[in-house]
Design a protein around this motif. Structure first.
Motif, mmCIF file in Angstrom:
data_model
loop_
_atom_site.group_PDB
_atom_site.id
_atom_site.type_symbol
_atom_site.label_atom_id
_atom_site.label_comp_id
_atom_site.label_asym_id
_atom_site.label_seq_id
_atom_site.Cartn_x
_atom_site.Cartn_y
_atom_site.Cartn_z
ATOM 1 N N LEU A 1 38.630 37.790 29.155
ATOM 2 C CA LEU A 1 39.354 36.712 29.996
ATOM 3 C C LEU A 1 38.623 36.109 31.191
ATOM 4 O O LEU A 1 38.767 35.152 31.266
ATOM 5 C CB LEU A 1 41.035 37.267 30.207
ATOM 6 N N LEU A 2 37.845 37.219 31.888
ATOM 7 C CA LEU A 2 37.269 36.695 33.289
ATOM 8 C C LEU A 2 36.017 35.869 32.713
ATOM 9 O O LEU A 2 35.717 34.976 33.446
ATOM 10 C CB LEU A 2 36.645 37.797 33.870
ATOM 11 N N ALA A 3 35.288 36.096 31.754
ATOM 12 C CA ALA A 3 34.234 35.403 31.285
ATOM 13 C C ALA A 3 34.802 33.888 30.974
ATOM 14 O O ALA A 3 34.228 32.852 31.316
ATOM 15 C CB ALA A 3 33.490 36.128 30.098
ATOM 16 N N GLY A 4 35.775 33.817 30.369
ATOM 17 C CA GLY A 4 36.396 32.491 29.911
ATOM 18 C C GLY A 4 36.837 31.590 31.310
ATOM 19 O O GLY A 4 36.544 30.517 31.421
ATOM 20 N N ALA A 5 37.239 32.528 32.204
ATOM 21 C CA ALA A 5 37.624 31.907 33.660
ATOM 22 C C ALA A 5 36.321 31.023 34.244
ATOM 23 O O ALA A 5 36.565 29.955 34.754
ATOM 24 C CB ALA A 5 38.421 32.577 34.460
ATOM 25 N N ARG A 6 35.381 31.823 34.231
ATOM 26 C CA ARG A 6 34.122 31.439 34.848
ATOM 27 C C ARG A 6 33.441 30.165 34.064
ATOM 28 O O ARG A 6 32.995 29.444 34.749
ATOM 29 C CB ARG A 6 33.233 32.621 34.930
ATOM 30 N N SER A 7 33.572 30.347 32.867
ATOM 31 C CA SER A 7 33.068 29.199 32.060
ATOM 32 C C SER A 7 33.887 27.992 32.284
ATOM 33 O O SER A 7 33.175 26.944 32.454
ATOM 34 C CB SER A 7 33.113 29.598 30.539
ATOM 35 N N VAL A 8 35.111 28.054 32.255
ATOM 36 C CA VAL A 8 35.909 26.799 32.415
ATOM 37 C C VAL A 8 35.797 26.532 33.745
ATOM 38 O O VAL A 8 35.502 25.028 34.150
ATOM 39 C CB VAL A 8 37.518 27.201 32.089
ATOM 40 N N ALA B 1 42.308 39.491 39.439
ATOM 41 C CA ALA B 1 40.727 39.342 39.363
ATOM 42 C C ALA B 1 40.367 38.092 39.555
ATOM 43 O O ALA B 1 39.156 37.808 40.107
ATOM 44 C CB ALA B 1 40.218 40.093 38.220
ATOM 45 N N ILE B 2 40.729 37.048 38.732
ATOM 46 C CA ILE B 2 40.566 35.723 38.935
ATOM 47 C C ILE B 2 40.622 35.190 40.301
ATOM 48 O O ILE B 2 39.877 34.669 40.845
ATOM 49 C CB ILE B 2 41.397 34.786 37.796
#
Length: 333
Positions: A97-104, A136-137
């Motif tokens: 989920l964190l990786a998705g946030a960084r990508s977006v 974390a986000i």
């Protein structure tokens, strides 16, 4: 009521001056013939520019928990009532989920939505995991976290708010008068209650609908007037991209002009509300995707959708640059 050029100009001046259009005016605008739509788009674009200038905002989502939903929404690939072959998996881990946030965030989006299938999230381990991810986000500070977790209780809403959630997303999908033809497993008032509860605890509320389900233009007006009454902060506009195996697999109601007409109508009724064009954009607007901003939208969802691939973020960024628009780093209101 007849809407001519002078009447339309009067409506726009009134809206920019702070007035709200009436239901009679809204229905008349919804009934405009295709040859009058270019004037409507220009009017909606003028209202958007008044409130947002040349700024637009991007958002992105992740399908954080997929399939096996007990609801019977007739359009949905993730409903357990329909044989769609959709991927089914439990809540994704925090690292994913964190990786998705960084990508977006890397693609210029201001908001990242964690979306789970089902009527509502479990208030035990699942909610705790989502809250930990939200924290974390927020700690990384790259993007504002949002969530779409189904209907909420007050306790869950308060936990999400305390964890740092910025936006809660919960669509009404369609008008109250049409909803029974789309879903029978919960009541429309359950969705309205969740919207009100999210606002009650101080969350920004993103609430809109899905169009092309078989509803009339008058029912689209009914929905947007409900959203205005609820004072939602942001409105996502989705267009049906039919899914094989669902009851609406053969539904093809929309044309690009229908979609743009709906966007412009929403802008004039919700003049200062952030309006984002989301699912079904490629399928229904085709070569007219860039027109969403000319019709009054102030944002788009970029990247993939829940169960279907979206447009490449680089293509969206180029489209926005070509229009002379600027991507806002913050969410618009």
């Amino acid at each position: 009521m007849i809407i001519n050029d002078s009447t339309l100009e009067e409506i726009v001046d009134s809206v920019i001056g702070g007035d709200l259009i009436s239901s009679e005016q809204a229905l008349a605008l919804a009934d405009l013939p295709s040859e009058r739509l270019s004037a409507l788009f220009a009017a909606a674009s003028r209202v958007r520019e008044h409130h947002f200038g040349n700024r637009v905002s991007l958002c992105g989502i992740i399908n954080a928990k997929s399939g096996l939903c007990p609801e019977d929404c007739s359009f949905c690939a993730q409903s357990s009532h329909h044989a769609t072959g959709v991927d089914c998996y439990p809540l994704l881990d925090q690292d994913t989920l964190l990786a998705g946030a960084r990508s977006v965030a890397g693609h210029g989006a201001a908001c990242y939505g964690i979306v789970t299938s089902g009527s509502g999230i479990s208030e035990g381990e699942e909610l705790a995991q989502v809250c930990a991810t939200i924290k974390a986000i927020r700690a990384e500070g790259q993007i504002a976290p949002g969530a779409s977790l189904g209907t909420l209780t007050l306790a869950a809403a308060e936990q999400l708010k305390a964890a740092g959630l910025v936006t809660y997303h919960h669509n009404l999908e369609t008008a109250r008068s049409f909803f029974p033809q789309i879903c029978s497993t919960h009541d429309y008032d359950d969705d309205v209650a969740t919207v009100r509860l999210a606002k009650q605890v101080g969350l920004r509320v993103c609430c809109g609908g899905l169009f092309g389900l078989g509803e009339t233009m008058a029912q689209r007006v009914e929905l947007v007037l409900t959203l205005r009454e609820l004072q939602v902060d942001s409105v996502p506009i989705n267009f049906l991209d039919p899914v094989a195996g669902t009851p609406l697999a053969a539904m093809h109601q929309l044309t690009p002009l229908d979609c743009l007409h709906t966007i412009a109508l929403f802008r004039l009724i919700l003049p200062d509300v952030h309006i984002t064009v989301c699912g079904g954009r490629q399928k229904n607007l085709r070569e007219l995707q860039s027109w969403v901003f000319l019709a009054g939208a102030s944002g788009i969802m970029t990247g993939n959708y829940l169960t279907k691939e979206g447009r490449q973020p680089a293509d969206d960024l180029q489209m926005i640059e070509d229009l002379g628009l600027v991507i806002a780093k913050e969410m618009l209101r």
